[in-house]
Write a protein that holds these residues in place. Structure first.
Motif, PDB file in Angstrom:
ATOM      1  N   LYS A  58       1.693  -1.286  -5.877  1.00 46.20           N
ATOM      2  CA  LYS A  58       0.743  -0.874  -6.389  1.00 46.20           C
ATOM      3  C   LYS A  58       0.001  -1.412  -7.941  1.00 46.20           C
ATOM      4  O   LYS A  58      -1.041  -2.212  -8.325  1.00 46.20           O
ATOM      5  CB  LYS A  58       1.729   0.297  -7.579  1.00 46.20           C
ATOM      6  CG  LYS A  58       0.609   1.043  -8.326  1.00 46.20           C
ATOM      7  CD  LYS A  58       0.876   2.463  -7.654  1.00 46.20           C
ATOM      8  CE  LYS A  58      -0.604   3.473  -8.752  1.00 46.20           C
ATOM      9  NZ  LYS A  58      -1.612   2.617  -9.984  1.00 46.20           N
ATOM     10  N   SER A  59       1.283  -2.382  -8.025  1.00 43.29           N
ATOM     11  CA  SER A  59       0.730  -3.613  -9.445  1.00 43.29           C
ATOM     12  C   SER A  59       0.234  -4.243  -8.858  1.00 43.29           C
ATOM     13  O   SER A  59      -0.908  -4.774  -9.282  1.00 43.29           O
ATOM     14  CB  SER A  59       2.008  -4.139  -9.940  1.00 43.29           C
ATOM     15  OG  SER A  59       2.242  -5.525 -10.416  1.00 43.29           O
TER      16      SER A  59
ATOM     17  N   GLU B  44       1.440   4.694   0.462  1.00 47.42           N
ATOM     18  CA  GLU B  44       1.767   6.081  -0.229  1.00 47.42           C
ATOM     19  C   GLU B  44       1.757   7.093   1.152  1.00 47.42           C
ATOM     20  O   GLU B  44       2.632   8.119   0.550  1.00 47.42           O
ATOM     21  CB  GLU B  44      -0.154   6.451  -0.271  1.00 47.42           C
ATOM     22  CG  GLU B  44      -0.283   5.962  -1.954  1.00 47.42           C
ATOM     23  CD  GLU B  44      -2.268   6.008  -1.956  1.00 47.42           C
ATOM     24  OE1 GLU B  44      -2.389   5.943  -1.226  1.00 47.42           O
ATOM     25  OE2 GLU B  44      -2.154   5.722  -3.784  1.00 47.42           O
ATOM     26  N   LYS B  45       1.559   6.515   2.103  1.00 47.35           N
ATOM     27  CA  LYS B  45       1.684   7.693   3.167  1.00 47.35           C
ATOM     28  C   LYS B  45       3.388   7.419   3.583  1.00 47.35           C
ATOM     29  O   LYS B  45       4.075   8.808   3.644  1.00 47.35           O
ATOM     30  CB  LYS B  45       1.623   7.266   4.940  1.00 47.35           C
ATOM     31  CG  LYS B  45       1.548   7.553   5.749  1.00 47.35           C
ATOM     32  CD  LYS B  45       0.719   7.810   7.280  1.00 47.35           C
ATOM     33  CE  LYS B  45       1.190   8.839   8.059  1.00 47.35           C
ATOM     34  NZ  LYS B  45       1.350   8.049   9.355  1.00 47.35           N
TER      35      LYS B  45
ATOM     36  N   ASP C 227      -5.846  -2.131  -0.654  1.00 46.63           N
ATOM     37  CA  ASP C 227      -6.056  -1.206  -0.187  1.00 46.63           C
ATOM     38  C   ASP C 227      -5.646  -0.373   0.365  1.00 46.63           C
ATOM     39  O   ASP C 227      -4.750   0.780   1.168  1.00 46.63           O
ATOM     40  CB  ASP C 227      -7.917  -0.592  -0.289  1.00 46.63           C
ATOM     41  CG  ASP C 227      -7.838  -0.968  -1.653  1.00 46.63           C
ATOM     42  OD1 ASP C 227      -7.401  -0.500  -2.660  1.00 46.63           O
ATOM     43  OD2 ASP C 227      -9.831  -0.947  -1.389  1.00 46.63           O
ATOM     44  N   PHE C 228      -5.025  -1.173   2.061  1.00 45.34           N
ATOM     45  CA  PHE C 228      -4.740  -0.983   3.446  1.00 45.34           C
ATOM     46  C   PHE C 228      -3.235  -0.776   3.050  1.00 45.34           C
ATOM     47  O   PHE C 228      -3.055   0.028   3.191  1.00 45.34           O
ATOM     48  CB  PHE C 228      -5.286  -2.337   4.158  1.00 45.34           C
ATOM     49  CG  PHE C 228      -4.319  -1.824   5.565  1.00 45.34           C
ATOM     50  CD1 PHE C 228      -4.905  -1.052   6.635  1.00 45.34           C
ATOM     51  CD2 PHE C 228      -2.899  -2.242   5.384  1.00 45.34           C
ATOM     52  CE1 PHE C 228      -3.852  -0.518   7.027  1.00 45.34           C
ATOM     53  CE2 PHE C 228      -2.865  -1.925   7.177  1.00 45.34           C
ATOM     54  CZ  PHE C 228      -3.156  -0.899   8.085  1.00 45.34           C
TER      55      PHE C 228
ATOM     56  N   VAL D 152      14.455   2.074  -2.093  1.00 48.32           N
ATOM     57  CA  VAL D 152      14.162   0.652  -2.207  1.00 48.32           C
ATOM     58  C   VAL D 152      12.481   0.706  -1.471  1.00 48.32           C
ATOM     59  O   VAL D 152      12.293  -0.265  -2.187  1.00 48.32           O
ATOM     60  CB  VAL D 152      14.875   0.542  -0.029  1.00 48.32           C
ATOM     61  CG1 VAL D 152      14.156  -1.048   0.357  1.00 48.32           C
ATOM     62  CG2 VAL D 152      16.349  -0.360  -0.640  1.00 48.32           C
ATOM     63  N   ILE D 153      11.816   1.841  -0.768  1.00 45.72           N
ATOM     64  CA  ILE D 153      10.555   1.987  -0.777  1.00 45.72           C
ATOM     65  C   ILE D 153       9.986   1.915  -1.932  1.00 45.72           C
ATOM     66  O   ILE D 153       8.691   1.457  -2.221  1.00 45.72           O
ATOM     67  CB  ILE D 153      10.492   3.135   0.526  1.00 45.72           C
ATOM     68  CG1 ILE D 153      10.939   3.032   1.532  1.00 45.72           C
ATOM     69  CG2 ILE D 153       8.786   3.432   0.452  1.00 45.72           C
ATOM     70  CD1 ILE D 153      11.090   4.151   2.363  1.00 45.72           C
ATOM     71  N   GLU D 154      10.560   2.673  -3.076  1.00 46.55           N
ATOM     72  CA  GLU D 154       9.479   2.956  -4.279  1.00 46.55           C
ATOM     73  C   GLU D 154       9.749   1.603  -4.658  1.00 46.55           C
ATOM     74  O   GLU D 154       9.026   1.491  -6.098  1.00 46.55           O
ATOM     75  CB  GLU D 154      10.727   3.932  -5.256  1.00 46.55           C
ATOM     76  CG  GLU D 154      10.509   6.191  -4.682  1.00 46.55           C
ATOM     77  CD  GLU D 154      11.316   6.598  -5.397  1.00 46.55           C
ATOM     78  OE1 GLU D 154      11.960   6.092  -5.977  1.00 46.55           O
ATOM     79  OE2 GLU D 154      11.089   8.342  -5.551  1.00 46.55           O
ATOM     80  N   LYS D 155      11.039   0.768  -5.058  1.00 39.13           N
ATOM     81  CA  LYS D 155      10.753  -0.529  -5.525  1.00 39.13           C
ATOM     82  C   LYS D 155       9.431  -0.976  -5.096  1.00 39.13           C
ATOM     83  O   LYS D 155       9.137  -2.098  -6.041  1.00 39.13           O
ATOM     84  CB  LYS D 155      11.946  -0.748  -5.637  1.00 39.13           C
ATOM     85  CG  LYS D 155      12.365  -2.343  -6.535  1.00 39.13           C
ATOM     86  CD  LYS D 155      13.535  -3.234  -6.156  1.00 39.13           C
ATOM     87  CE  LYS D 155      13.795  -4.005  -6.414  1.00 39.13           C
ATOM     88  NZ  LYS D 155      14.745  -5.137  -6.443  1.00 39.13           N
TER      89      LYS D 155
END
Length: 150
Positions: A135-136, A111-112, A104-105, A126-129
């Protein structure tokens, strides 16, 4: 106000530290898990997080910065994982609860970072990857936690 390259380096390095904390936490969880099933799962997640951290470190270098190479002992994710030792007497369910708390942390940190629309396209990619992996991991731990409760 537009961010400077220094801001982007700081943003990505923050993710590096949190991701390393997460990998360390998974390694601790693997050592502490009772069942082989969870031990193997935690070891795989630790490896995956190390790989994600390495890609983030490469991005810091591309931005001209000095990448962080360890986590921060003060990170909440790390503290949550350290609580594992206290949970051991309660079994794998308690370990999963602590791991999910750490997830969660790290999810919140990513997300931020994803809300920062000022980063260049390559940094964003890179951040999205990395986010996909985080998330997984988060969703998997959440699902296991719910499964163990029922």
């Amino acid at each position: 106000m537009a961010h400077t390259n220094e801001d982007h380096i700081k943003l990505v390095n923050g993710l590096v530290e949190t991701t390393i904390d997460s990998a360390d936490g998974y390694e601790t969880a693997a050592k502490d898990a009772e069942g082989q099933r969870f031990k193997t799962l935690f070891e795989q997640r630790a490896q995956e997080r190390r790989s994600v951290a390495s890609e983030l470190q490469d991005e810091v270098r591309r931005l001209g910065g000095e990448p962080k190479d360890d986590g921060t002992i003060l990170a909440a994710a790390h503290r949550a994982f350290v609580n594992l030792r206290d949970s051991l007497s309660k079994g794998d369910e308690a370990v999963i609860n602590e791991v999910e708390s750490g997830e969660d942390f790290i999810k919140g940190k990513y997300e931020k970072a994803m809300k920062d629309t000022d980063v260049d396209a390559q940094t964003r990619a890179v951040i999205e990857k990395a986010w996909t992996s985080v998330k997984s991991g988060h969703d998997q731990m959440r699902d296991i936690k719910h499964m163990l409760k029922h």
